[in-house]
Design an enzyme around this catalytic site. Structure first.
Site, mmCIF file in Angstrom:
data_model
loop_
_atom_site.group_PDB
_atom_site.id
_atom_site.type_symbol
_atom_site.label_atom_id
_atom_site.label_comp_id
_atom_site.label_asym_id
_atom_site.label_seq_id
_atom_site.Cartn_x
_atom_site.Cartn_y
_atom_site.Cartn_z
ATOM 1 N N ASP A 23 -8.199 4.166 -3.027
ATOM 2 C CA ASP A 23 -7.316 3.115 -2.518
ATOM 3 C C ASP A 23 -7.112 2.039 -3.575
ATOM 4 O OD1 ASP A 23 -5.871 1.288 -1.072
ATOM 5 O OD2 ASP A 23 -7.278 1.164 0.602
ATOM 6 N N CYS B 298 0.799 -1.233 0.000
ATOM 7 C CA CYS B 298 0.000 0.000 0.000
ATOM 8 C C CYS B 298 0.825 1.273 0.000
ATOM 9 C CB CYS B 298 -0.954 -0.001 1.192
ATOM 10 S SG CYS B 298 -0.136 0.053 2.812
ATOM 11 N N HIS C 166 -1.599 0.959 7.150
ATOM 12 C CA HIS C 166 -2.218 1.051 5.820
ATOM 13 C C HIS C 166 -2.212 2.508 5.369
ATOM 14 C CE1 HIS C 166 -4.354 -0.099 2.316
ATOM 15 N NE2 HIS C 166 -5.456 0.573 2.629
#
Length: 258
Positions: free
Chosen positions: A124, A69, A109
């Site tokens: 995302d 991420c 994250h």
């Protein structure tokens, strides 16, 4: 056209001369999810380096690798900035569906927060196969996409004020937690990204320093490759085969271009 803008468009096969409006972000996110794998090969092979803009350009846009991420979403963040979007990076804590608990590794994250016409949205493309492939508004409205339903609820937690919830197509019958994030605390520079990377690489509770994982979305499903299995989920059907190291190396090139 900057190197990031041109290289990113080339990587996901998006026209260099096409202006990207908010309405076209769905297409950008879907192309990104189907092109850039979520993978931890650099972590497992101890090839990870300090997170900088230059490193991400080299890794993702020149060497055509994927990432986790804090790599994929940060690269997308730089691309969106160069296309005049109002974006910030924030941190969240992921929920482990299998263990039914919040990640003990902490807020690792990294998410993009985008503001458009006074509304804020989560963008995302670094959450494995659990991707909305559309901007998700913070106002609680449900966003439906080819990958399922997604919504953000307001919460009061030490980890943040917003909860991403999802119902993946063909998997979830009810809403499940994705991650809690703080919509008010923006990352100021690359220092926090490198703090997150250190946790992911070194922390015993990190899920990404234990074994190899490579995933990406495909039409009507997703692909998940581990050291011991290859799973293809297509249109609600699952095809899984057990593999060894030699087969892994073959499949990671064949299906992910790595």
């Amino acid at each position: 056209m900057s190197s990031i803008n041109k290289l990113f468009r080339n990587r996901i096969s998006f026209p260099e001369d096409e202006v990207i409006s908010f309405e076209k972000l769905d297409r950008i996110l879907e192309l990104t999810a189907k092109t850039i794998p979520f993978e931890n090969l650099a972590i497992m092979n101890k090839r990870n380096k300090e997170i900088t803009k230059e490193y991400l350009i080299e890794k993702i846009l020149i060497n055509n690798e994927g990432g986790v991420c804090y790599e994929i979403n940060t690269m997308l963040y730089f691309f969106l900035l160069e296309n005049s979007f109002n974006v910030e990076l924030v941190r969240g804590r992921s929920y482990n569906i299998g263990a039914k608990s919040w990640s003990q590794a902490g807020r690792t994250h990294i998410i993009i927060l985008l503001t458009h016409d006074g509304e804020k949205y989560v963008v995302d493309t670094g959450f494995g196969v659990n991707l909305p492939v559309k901007p998700v508004p913070l106002n609680g409205e449900v966003t439906s996409s080819s990958n399922g339903d997604f919504r953000i609820s307001k919460v009061d937690s030490e980890d943040g004020d917003c909860l991403m919830e999802l119902k993946l197509k063909y998997r979830d019958e009810d809403w499940v937690s994705g991650y809690i994030f703080d919509s008010t605390h923006y990352l100021k520079d690359e220092t926090e990204l490198n703090e997150v990377q250190q946790i992911i690489v070194e922390n015993p509770y990190s899920p990404f320093n234990k074994s190899l994982l490579v995933t990406r979305l495909i039409d009507k499903g997703n692909l998940v490759l581990t050291e011991t299995s290859f799973t293809q989920r297509i249109g609600g059907r699952e095809y899984k085969e057990e593999i060894d190291g030699e087969k892994f190396n073959q499949l990671v090139k064949q299906h992910f271009g790595l």
